[in-house]
Design an enzyme around this catalytic site. Structure first.
Site, PDB file in Angstrom:
ATOM      1  N   TYR A 198       0.862  -1.182   0.000  1.00  0.00           N
ATOM      2  CA  TYR A 198       0.000   0.000   0.000  1.00  0.00           C
ATOM      3  C   TYR A 198       0.900   1.233   0.000  1.00  0.00           C
ATOM      4  O   TYR A 198       1.487   1.587   1.017  1.00  0.00           O
ATOM      5  CB  TYR A 198      -0.881   0.044   1.245  1.00  0.00           C
ATOM      6  CG  TYR A 198      -1.977  -0.986   1.316  1.00  0.00           C
ATOM      7  CD1 TYR A 198      -2.352  -1.724   0.201  1.00  0.00           C
ATOM      8  CD2 TYR A 198      -2.655  -1.222   2.502  1.00  0.00           C
ATOM      9  CE1 TYR A 198      -3.366  -2.666   0.277  1.00  0.00           C
ATOM     10  CE2 TYR A 198      -3.672  -2.157   2.592  1.00  0.00           C
ATOM     11  CZ  TYR A 198      -4.018  -2.882   1.477  1.00  0.00           C
ATOM     12  OH  TYR A 198      -5.027  -3.817   1.557  1.00  0.00           O
ATOM     13  N   PHE A 207     -13.233  -4.458   1.169  1.00  0.00           N
ATOM     14  CA  PHE A 207     -14.121  -3.789   0.209  1.00  0.00           C
ATOM     15  C   PHE A 207     -15.591  -4.039   0.566  1.00  0.00           C
ATOM     16  O   PHE A 207     -16.428  -4.218  -0.305  1.00  0.00           O
ATOM     17  CB  PHE A 207     -13.842  -4.269  -1.215  1.00  0.00           C
ATOM     18  CG  PHE A 207     -12.700  -3.562  -1.886  1.00  0.00           C
ATOM     19  CD1 PHE A 207     -11.791  -2.820  -1.170  1.00  0.00           C
ATOM     20  CD2 PHE A 207     -12.536  -3.640  -3.258  1.00  0.00           C
ATOM     21  CE1 PHE A 207     -10.736  -2.172  -1.781  1.00  0.00           C
ATOM     22  CE2 PHE A 207     -11.485  -2.988  -3.892  1.00  0.00           C
ATOM     23  CZ  PHE A 207     -10.574  -2.251  -3.149  1.00  0.00           C
ATOM     24  N   PRO A 220     -25.141  -2.292 -10.523  1.00  0.00           N
ATOM     25  CA  PRO A 220     -25.276  -1.049 -11.300  1.00  0.00           C
ATOM     26  C   PRO A 220     -26.054   0.025 -10.542  1.00  0.00           C
ATOM     27  O   PRO A 220     -25.759   1.198 -10.622  1.00  0.00           O
ATOM     28  CB  PRO A 220     -26.037  -1.502 -12.548  1.00  0.00           C
ATOM     29  CG  PRO A 220     -25.747  -2.959 -12.669  1.00  0.00           C
ATOM     30  CD  PRO A 220     -25.630  -3.463 -11.262  1.00  0.00           C
TER      31      PRO A 220
END
Length: 293
Positions: A64, A222, A229
């Protein structure tokens, strides 16, 4: 803040108790998860606020930045509180063009561990996940054997796996004690997805079922990623009920979904950090959960 606890490495004499709400440091880096943070002072303050608010589980990786989050953690918190668990990942690296590549050869893993130890200013890392990244040419078992060797050498206390399928998790459990699993999981992504980096994530709910059966914490990464969508309108309905944000309900759902889930939401904003923390105060009912399912 109201937080329950979870045990890491429950079958081990070196089991660790941590609050069931951690912090993922990835977002503290610059754009594209590369370079120094836009607001370095705020990044350091967020890390200090973690400790102040009772969070004692931090997730990081030496790729990272490169090496940005590890150095920030050491700068903000070293010498570390006795109960702080710093979890890192190996198995990946960044190229100068900022692409993500597998870094899973035995010598790669050893150099990654040594680098993490150096930048975090530690003699031993409490928990290390071996992350599977698409494109690697080393067999999974060979990489994992190196992780267990490093554990025997005392450089790693607990070994975990990340981005694994059901089959890979079962294989890893047959090789040694797996303390934790870090897979992509959240209300909007309970099945497989492809990401720009990290390859294909596998086994959301299926992996969670194995973790629950064996008392292995699942650490979702995450978890606030929107895979659909259109955002799920059910989340917004429940958010309105509790006068909360959609992100807070997503996190509350994770906490309600299973006692073996350890959320690690990350942000570079102190405001959002405080908002995420408030999710621990929201107690969804079974009726809410059934509606969201």
């Amino acid at each position: 803040m109201k937080m329950s606890e979870i045990i890491i490495g429950g079958k081990s004499k070196a089991a660790l108790n941590v609050k069931r709400f951690g912090y993922g440091t990835m977002r503290l880096t610059g754009e594209g998860i590369w370079g120094e943070p836009t607001n370095r002072a705020e990044a350091l303050l967020i890390l200090k606020q973690c400790i102040k608010n009772g969070i004692n589980f931090l997730d990081t990786a030496d790729y990272y930045g490169d090496d940005v989050t590890n150095r920030l953690i050491a700068e903000a918190l070293h010498p570390y509180p006795a109960d702080l668990v710093i979890c890192t990942k190996v198995g990946g690296a960044r190229k100068p063009d900022r692409s993500w590549i597998p870094f899973n050869r035995p010598e790669n893993l050893r150099s990654s561990i040594d680098n993490n130890l150096r930048t975090l200013k530690l003699d031993q890392i409490s928990l290390v996940h071996f992350r599977i990244i698409a494109g690697g040419d080393v067999p999974f078992k060979e990489s994992l054997e190196t992780m267990f060797e490093l554990q025997k050498e005392g450089k790693i206390l607990h070994v975990g796996v990340s981005n694994v399928s059901v089959e890979e998790l079962e294989t890893s459990m047959s090789m040694g004690q797996i303390a934790t699993v870090e897979n992509m999981y959240g209300h909007s992504q309970r099945t497989s997805l492809k990401l720009q980096y990290g390859g294909e994530t596998r086994g959301g709910a299926e992996v969670l079922a194995i973790c629950e059966k064996n008392g292995i914490p699942l650490i979702p990464y995450f978890s606030l990623f929107q895979s659909l969508p259109k955002k799920d309108g059910r989340i917004s309905i429940i958010a309105k009920k509790y006068n909360a944000t959609d992100a807070q309900i997503n996190l509350a759902w994770l906490l309600h979904r299973s006692a073996w889930i350890l959320p690690i939401p990350g942000t570079s904003s102190l405001k959002h950090f405080k908002e995420n923390l408030k999710a621990t105060e929201i107690e969804l009912t079974d009726e809410d959960a059934n509606f969201l399912e």
